[in-house]
Structure formats: structure tokens, C-alpha cells
Scaffold this motif. Structure first.
Motif, short mmCIF file in Angstrom:
data_model
loop_
_atom_site.label_atom_id
_atom_site.label_comp_id
_atom_site.label_asym_id
_atom_site.label_seq_id
_atom_site.Cartn_x
_atom_site.Cartn_y
_atom_site.Cartn_z
N TYR A 1 0.83 -1.20 0.00
CA TYR A 1 0.00 0.00 0.00
C TYR A 1 0.87 1.25 0.00
N PHE A 2 1.83 1.32 0.93
CA PHE A 2 2.70 2.49 1.00
C PHE A 2 3.53 2.65 -0.26
N ASP A 3 3.98 1.54 -0.82
CA ASP A 3 4.75 1.59 -2.06
C ASP A 3 3.90 2.16 -3.20
N GLU A 4 2.66 1.69 -3.31
CA GLU A 4 1.76 2.19 -4.35
C GLU A 4 1.44 3.67 -4.16
N GLU A 5 1.43 4.13 -2.92
CA GLU A 5 1.14 5.54 -2.62
C GLU A 5 2.38 6.43 -2.79
N GLY A 6 3.52 5.80 -3.09
CA GLY A 6 4.74 6.56 -3.31
C GLY A 6 5.46 6.98 -2.05
N VAL A 7 5.17 6.31 -0.94
CA VAL A 7 5.85 6.61 0.32
C VAL A 7 7.23 5.96 0.30
#
Length: 87
Positions: free
Chosen positions: A52-58
Motif C-alpha cells: 500500500y505504502f509503495d503504491e502511494e509513493g511513500v
């Protein structure tokens, strides 16, 4: 529309001050409305939290699993699932 079960709502109500300085909900109904407004996501594993964080660019470069799970927006439901709330 998202659906949040009793365990998710209870976890959010119990731990909401980890993300917000004041309570944003007092009842399960208020919690559900708030989570729907925030488009909060329930994921079923630690790996899904990372995704999720990866997809959100975090940027999670060098972050440990413990650091990711202790982020204010990650709520441990207690049954292997995690609620992610973007405040």
C-alpha cells in the motif's frame, strides 16, 4: 463503499489518538462514517501494508517492519489485518 467490521471499528475507536490529537469518533457509527470519508483501507497482512505504502509513493527505503507498523496511520486490528487511515 467500504465496509468495516466490528473488529476494525473497535481498533480504530480504541487507538484513534495515535494519529489524531483529539478523538474524531465516539461510536462505531461515527467511526465508520469517518473511515469512509477518509477512504481508509483494510489490508490482510504486513506485506499488504508495505505494498500500500509503495503504491502511494511513500519512501520506505531502509525502514524496518516495526517502523512501518508503528506509523500513526497504521492500526493493528489484532487478527492479522491492518487498517490504514490517511489523516
Amino acid at each position: 463503499m467500504h465496509e468495516y467490521d466490528d473488529a476494525v471499528l473497535a481498533s480504530f475507536l480504541r487507538n484513534q489518538r495515535q494519529l489524531f490529537p483529539e478523538k474524531v469518533a465516539e461510536t462505531p457509527e461515527e467511526a465508520e462514517a469517518f473511515l469512509e470519508d477518509c477512504m481508509a483501507v483494510v489490508v490482510d497482512s504486513v506485506r499488504a501494508v508495505w505494498e500500500y505504502f509503495d503504491e502511494e509513493g511513500v519512501d520506505m527505503e531502509g525502514a524496518s517492519e516495526e517502523e512501518i507498523l508503528s506509523a500513526g496511520e497504521v492500526f493493528d486490528v489484532g487478527d492479522g489485518r491492518y487498517l490504514i487511515v490517511e489523516g
